[in-house]
Write a protein that holds these residues in place. Sequence first.
Motif, PDB file in Angstrom:
ATOM      1  N   LEU A 208      33.132  28.945  55.498  1.00  0.00           N
ATOM      2  CA  LEU A 208      34.330  29.572  54.921  1.00  0.00           C
ATOM      3  C   LEU A 208      34.169  31.091  54.845  1.00  0.00           C
ATOM      4  N   VAL A 209      32.965  31.523  54.469  1.00  0.00           N
ATOM      5  CA  VAL A 209      32.723  32.978  54.420  1.00  0.00           C
ATOM      6  C   VAL A 209      32.857  33.573  55.829  1.00  0.00           C
ATOM      7  N   ALA A 210      32.293  32.884  56.811  1.00  0.00           N
ATOM      8  CA  ALA A 210      32.346  33.405  58.187  1.00  0.00           C
ATOM      9  C   ALA A 210      33.791  33.500  58.688  1.00  0.00           C
ATOM     10  N   LEU A 211      34.606  32.457  58.427  1.00  0.00           N
ATOM     11  CA  LEU A 211      36.002  32.472  58.892  1.00  0.00           C
ATOM     12  C   LEU A 211      36.783  33.581  58.192  1.00  0.00           C
ATOM     13  N   TRP A 212      36.529  33.721  56.902  1.00  0.00           N
ATOM     14  CA  TRP A 212      37.208  34.768  56.111  1.00  0.00           C
ATOM     15  C   TRP A 212      36.884  36.151  56.682  1.00  0.00           C
TER      16      TRP A 212
ATOM     17  N   ALA B 170      40.196  42.291  49.829  1.00  0.00           N
ATOM     18  CA  ALA B 170      40.032  40.938  50.385  1.00  0.00           C
ATOM     19  C   ALA B 170      38.743  40.861  51.189  1.00  0.00           C
ATOM     20  N   LEU B 171      38.495  41.889  51.991  1.00  0.00           N
ATOM     21  CA  LEU B 171      37.297  41.888  52.838  1.00  0.00           C
ATOM     22  C   LEU B 171      36.028  41.786  51.988  1.00  0.00           C
ATOM     23  N   THR B 172      36.037  42.440  50.827  1.00  0.00           N
ATOM     24  CA  THR B 172      34.793  42.561  50.061  1.00  0.00           C
ATOM     25  C   THR B 172      34.651  41.533  48.925  1.00  0.00           C
ATOM     26  N   ILE B 173      35.728  41.336  48.136  1.00  0.00           N
ATOM     27  CA  ILE B 173      35.566  40.574  46.882  1.00  0.00           C
ATOM     28  C   ILE B 173      35.163  39.118  47.138  1.00  0.00           C
ATOM     29  N   PHE B 174      35.850  38.468  48.082  1.00  0.00           N
ATOM     30  CA  PHE B 174      35.541  37.048  48.325  1.00  0.00           C
ATOM     31  C   PHE B 174      34.086  36.840  48.767  1.00  0.00           C
ATOM     32  N   PRO B 175      33.612  37.540  49.816  1.00  0.00           N
ATOM     33  CA  PRO B 175      32.228  37.270  50.226  1.00  0.00           C
ATOM     34  C   PRO B 175      31.212  37.684  49.167  1.00  0.00           C
ATOM     35  N   ILE B 176      31.446  38.806  48.472  1.00  0.00           N
ATOM     36  CA  ILE B 176      30.462  39.247  47.475  1.00  0.00           C
ATOM     37  C   ILE B 176      30.362  38.225  46.343  1.00  0.00           C
ATOM     38  N   MET B 177      31.516  37.782  45.832  1.00  0.00           N
ATOM     39  CA  MET B 177      31.473  36.819  44.717  1.00  0.00           C
ATOM     40  C   MET B 177      30.862  35.495  45.158  1.00  0.00           C
TER      41      MET B 177
ATOM     42  N   ASN C 126      43.512  37.220  45.145  1.00  0.00           N
ATOM     43  CA  ASN C 126      43.212  36.156  46.096  1.00  0.00           C
ATOM     44  C   ASN C 126      41.706  36.087  46.393  1.00  0.00           C
ATOM     45  N   GLY C 127      41.093  37.264  46.583  1.00  0.00           N
ATOM     46  CA  GLY C 127      39.644  37.306  46.815  1.00  0.00           C
ATOM     47  C   GLY C 127      38.900  36.795  45.601  1.00  0.00           C
ATOM     48  N   PHE C 128      39.378  37.186  44.399  1.00  0.00           N
ATOM     49  CA  PHE C 128      38.714  36.759  43.165  1.00  0.00           C
ATOM     50  C   PHE C 128      38.801  35.241  42.984  1.00  0.00           C
TER      51      PHE C 128
ATOM     52  N   SER D 162      50.610  47.019  45.490  1.00  0.00           N
ATOM     53  CA  SER D 162      50.917  45.593  45.320  1.00  0.00           C
ATOM     54  C   SER D 162      50.027  44.739  46.228  1.00  0.00           C
ATOM     55  N   ALA D 163      49.685  45.247  47.404  1.00  0.00           N
ATOM     56  CA  ALA D 163      48.794  44.466  48.279  1.00  0.00           C
ATOM     57  C   ALA D 163      47.370  44.432  47.720  1.00  0.00           C
ATOM     58  N   ILE D 164      46.955  45.514  47.050  1.00  0.00           N
ATOM     59  CA  ILE D 164      45.624  45.497  46.422  1.00  0.00           C
ATOM     60  C   ILE D 164      45.583  44.422  45.337  1.00  0.00           C
ATOM     61  N   VAL D 165      46.673  44.324  44.548  1.00  0.00           N
ATOM     62  CA  VAL D 165      46.726  43.303  43.495  1.00  0.00           C
ATOM     63  C   VAL D 165      46.641  41.906  44.129  1.00  0.00           C
TER      64      VAL D 165
END
Length: 251
Positions: free
Chosen positions: A78-82, A56-63, A119-121, A111-114
């Motif tokens: 949104l990136v900053a709040l995330w 979650a920490l990485t996928i959302f901001p990178i994408m 969610n990040g994706f 399961s949390a990684i999934v």
Amino acid sequence: MNSFNSLVYIWIGVGIITFVTLLLLKVRAPYGRHSSEKWGKMIDNRLGWFIMELPALTIFPIMTIMGPAEKNWLTWLLVALWLFHYVYRTIIFPFRLRTKGKKMTITIVFSAIVFNGMNGFLNGYFLGYLYQIDDSIKFISPNILIGLLIFFIGMTINRSADLRLISLRKENTDYQIPGKWLFDYISCPNHFGEIIEWIGFAIIAWSLPTLCFAIWTCCNLIPRALDHHMWYKEKFASYPTERKAVIPFIL
Ligand code: NDP
């Protein structure tokens, strides 16, 4: 866009099925107080938290940042709040935990990684690849102001509750009945705060993936709070009867 939206609706459906399954089968997600070896190999609790929140920490901001969609101030907000949330949850929270030697099953980590990966994706793909700048969106839009207020109220409740619970456990002590503040009304203000936080985020962003995230947060945390609440009542005969699980006066 249509196939992306279909994927998000399917993921919302998976969240609702998970919610109903957890409630009907009375499955207690096996970490923290419900931790159990019967769910497979165990790893260090803190390491588990770090690994499972990292997607979650990485996928959302990178994408979001790498994607070709034009960025505007709302994207960066949104990136900053995330990041404000996930730097805390991935890096700060695990190292604050006082439960030395505690383990977590890799079934939960997986399961949390999934969940975090998906969610990040979904959120990162939407903002980085599909988002279209709408110049009519202003910082003073009611949804953004109200959403920000709700987000920060939720975050404050969540972090404050986390801290209060963690500090209940001094060296070599068992669980205690939390009291005072929101604990006089509900067993799990940390879960209540997190639910409010992501509802606020969804109101700011006003998009299908953020709505999906808010729904999933409810699907994950309402059953967990009900399990915690039931566990308190089983463990402590003197547990306050008027206290609710996760929503003051209601649930
Ligand atoms: P818990 O309330 O179960 O535990 C938080 C910490 O406080 C743990 O270290 C726990 O110890 C300790 N603790 C809790 N209650 C007591 C007590 N009565 N006496 C002594 N120590 C106590 O939180 P969760 O593990 O359910 O969740 C942690 C955070 O992660 C929360 O902020 C939650 O909102 C968030 N989260 C978010 C999810 C999402 O979908 N967005 C999903 C899951 C969690 P121990 O570990 O030994 O039980």
